[in-house]
Design a protein around this motif. Structure first.
Motif, PDB file in Angstrom:
ATOM      1  N   PHE A 117       0.837  -1.202   0.000  1.00  0.00           N
ATOM      2  CA  PHE A 117       0.000   0.000   0.000  1.00  0.00           C
ATOM      3  C   PHE A 117       0.875   1.256   0.000  1.00  0.00           C
ATOM      4  CE2 PHE A 117      -2.455   3.282   2.199  1.00  0.00           C
ATOM      5  CZ  PHE A 117      -3.628   3.281   1.462  1.00  0.00           C
ATOM      6  N   LEU A 118       1.874   1.277   0.866  1.00  0.00           N
ATOM      7  CA  LEU A 118       2.758   2.444   0.960  1.00  0.00           C
ATOM      8  C   LEU A 118       3.602   2.622  -0.297  1.00  0.00           C
ATOM      9  CD1 LEU A 118       3.886   2.155   4.679  1.00  0.00           C
ATOM     10  CD2 LEU A 118       2.246   3.770   3.692  1.00  0.00           C
ATOM     11  N   PHE A 119       4.022   1.520  -0.929  1.00  0.00           N
ATOM     12  CA  PHE A 119       4.762   1.627  -2.188  1.00  0.00           C
ATOM     13  C   PHE A 119       3.904   2.264  -3.278  1.00  0.00           C
ATOM     14  CE2 PHE A 119       8.822  -1.046  -2.524  1.00  0.00           C
ATOM     15  CZ  PHE A 119       9.232  -0.665  -1.257  1.00  0.00           C
ATOM     16  N   MET A 120       2.631   1.932  -3.320  1.00  0.00           N
ATOM     17  CA  MET A 120       1.747   2.555  -4.318  1.00  0.00           C
ATOM     18  C   MET A 120       1.625   4.053  -4.058  1.00  0.00           C
ATOM     19  SD  MET A 120       0.949   0.386  -6.573  1.00  0.00           S
ATOM     20  CE  MET A 120      -0.505   0.897  -7.443  1.00  0.00           C
ATOM     21  N   PHE A 121       1.497   4.435  -2.792  1.00  0.00           N
ATOM     22  CA  PHE A 121       1.442   5.862  -2.440  1.00  0.00           C
ATOM     23  C   PHE A 121       2.747   6.559  -2.816  1.00  0.00           C
ATOM     24  CE2 PHE A 121       2.476   9.187   0.674  1.00  0.00           C
ATOM     25  CZ  PHE A 121       1.472  10.089   0.368  1.00  0.00           C
ATOM     26  N   TRP A 122       3.856   5.941  -2.450  1.00  0.00           N
ATOM     27  CA  TRP A 122       5.171   6.523  -2.714  1.00  0.00           C
ATOM     28  C   TRP A 122       5.412   6.660  -4.212  1.00  0.00           C
ATOM     29  CZ3 TRP A 122      10.388   3.616  -1.829  1.00  0.00           C
ATOM     30  CH2 TRP A 122      11.441   4.502  -1.939  1.00  0.00           C
ATOM     31  N   ASP A 123       5.062   5.643  -4.979  1.00  0.00           N
ATOM     32  CA  ASP A 123       5.260   5.701  -6.425  1.00  0.00           C
ATOM     33  C   ASP A 123       4.375   6.773  -7.054  1.00  0.00           C
ATOM     34  OD1 ASP A 123       6.627   4.743  -8.755  1.00  0.00           O
ATOM     35  OD2 ASP A 123       4.757   3.760  -9.353  1.00  0.00           O
ATOM     36  N   LYS A 124       3.159   6.917  -6.572  1.00  0.00           N
ATOM     37  CA  LYS A 124       2.271   7.965  -7.096  1.00  0.00           C
ATOM     38  C   LYS A 124       2.846   9.346  -6.808  1.00  0.00           C
ATOM     39  CE  LYS A 124      -1.459   9.803  -8.823  1.00  0.00           C
ATOM     40  NZ  LYS A 124      -1.925   9.606 -10.174  1.00  0.00           N
ATOM     41  N   GLN A 125       3.346   9.542  -5.587  1.00  0.00           N
ATOM     42  CA  GLN A 125       3.952  10.831  -5.246  1.00  0.00           C
ATOM     43  C   GLN A 125       5.186  11.103  -6.104  1.00  0.00           C
ATOM     44  OE1 GLN A 125       2.615  13.186  -3.153  1.00  0.00           O
ATOM     45  NE2 GLN A 125       0.931  11.719  -3.320  1.00  0.00           N
ATOM     46  N   ASN A 126       5.989  10.071  -6.337  1.00  0.00           N
ATOM     47  CA  ASN A 126       7.160  10.238  -7.203  1.00  0.00           C
ATOM     48  C   ASN A 126       6.741  10.566  -8.625  1.00  0.00           C
ATOM     49  OD1 ASN A 126       8.808   9.745  -5.063  1.00  0.00           O
ATOM     50  ND2 ASN A 126       9.351   7.671  -5.659  1.00  0.00           N
ATOM     51  N   ALA A 127       5.649   9.982  -9.101  1.00  0.00           N
ATOM     52  CA  ALA A 127       5.161  10.273 -10.454  1.00  0.00           C
ATOM     53  C   ALA A 127       4.688  11.726 -10.549  1.00  0.00           C
ATOM     54  CB  ALA A 127       4.027   9.321 -10.816  1.00  0.00           C
ATOM     55  N   ILE A 128       3.999  12.188  -9.534  1.00  0.00           N
ATOM     56  CA  ILE A 128       3.490  13.562  -9.531  1.00  0.00           C
ATOM     57  C   ILE A 128       4.643  14.565  -9.563  1.00  0.00           C
ATOM     58  CG2 ILE A 128       2.311  15.288  -8.098  1.00  0.00           C
ATOM     59  CD1 ILE A 128       0.456  12.983  -7.166  1.00  0.00           C
ATOM     60  N   HIS A 129       5.683  14.288  -8.793  1.00  0.00           N
ATOM     61  CA  HIS A 129       6.795  15.236  -8.655  1.00  0.00           C
ATOM     62  C   HIS A 129       7.969  14.930  -9.586  1.00  0.00           C
ATOM     63  CE1 HIS A 129       4.766  17.099  -5.311  1.00  0.00           C
ATOM     64  NE2 HIS A 129       4.617  15.910  -4.743  1.00  0.00           N
ATOM     65  N   ASP A 130       7.735  14.040 -10.557  1.00  0.00           N
ATOM     66  CA  ASP A 130       8.738  13.714 -11.575  1.00  0.00           C
ATOM     67  C   ASP A 130      10.066  13.266 -10.956  1.00  0.00           C
ATOM     68  OD1 ASP A 130       9.376  13.321 -14.244  1.00  0.00           O
ATOM     69  OD2 ASP A 130      10.348  15.295 -14.395  1.00  0.00           O
ATOM     70  N   ARG A 131       9.941  12.340  -9.978  1.00  0.00           N
ATOM     71  CA  ARG A 131      11.126  11.769  -9.332  1.00  0.00           C
ATOM     72  C   ARG A 131      11.269  10.310  -9.737  1.00  0.00           C
ATOM     73  NH1 ARG A 131       9.552  14.588  -3.771  1.00  0.00           N
ATOM     74  NH2 ARG A 131       8.094  12.857  -3.790  1.00  0.00           N
ATOM     75  N   ARG A 132      12.334   9.701  -9.283  1.00  0.00           N
ATOM     76  CA  ARG A 132      12.621   8.299  -9.598  1.00  0.00           C
ATOM     77  C   ARG A 132      11.482   7.410  -9.115  1.00  0.00           C
ATOM     78  NH1 ARG A 132      17.327   4.965 -10.529  1.00  0.00           N
ATOM     79  NH2 ARG A 132      16.949   2.918  -9.630  1.00  0.00           N
ATOM     80  N   ARG A 133      11.023   6.514  -9.994  1.00  0.00           N
ATOM     81  CA  ARG A 133       9.852   5.687  -9.734  1.00  0.00           C
ATOM     82  C   ARG A 133      10.233   4.301  -9.248  1.00  0.00           C
ATOM     83  NH1 ARG A 133       5.669   7.052 -13.160  1.00  0.00           N
ATOM     84  NH2 ARG A 133       4.476   5.586 -11.912  1.00  0.00           N
TER      85      ARG A 133
END
Length: 90
Positions: A16-32
């Protein structure tokens, strides 16, 4: 059995937390986080956590291999756990 349930809770929380973290990284154009890593978590019995993270965060919901694959992994894992439980434990 108690340790197995604790394991399930932890691995699904991580998913669950990985999905949140990956979504945040996608929004802020960071490493996925790679899709393969998300599938690894699912194969380690974390598919419910991944599924529960997909829809509230609206992440990976347009990818067929996630919308079909994650529930399929969950069904297979549930069937396998039930088989092992009733065949060898109960």
């Amino acid at each position: 059995m108690k340790y197995f349930l604790i394991y399930l809770l932890c691995v699904n929380l991580i998913g669950f937390l990985f999905m949140f973290w990956d979504k945040q990284n996608a929004i802020h154009d960071r490493r996925r986080i790679s899709e393969m890593q998300l599938f690894r978590i699912a194969f380690l019995l974390g598919s419910i956590g991944i599924i529960c993270g997909m829809y509230p965060f609206r992440h990976k919901t347009k990818h067929k291999h996630f919308t079909i694959g994650m529930p399929a992994i969950f069904i297979v894992e549930t069937a396998l756990i039930l088989f092992v439980y009733f065949k060898f434990i109960a």
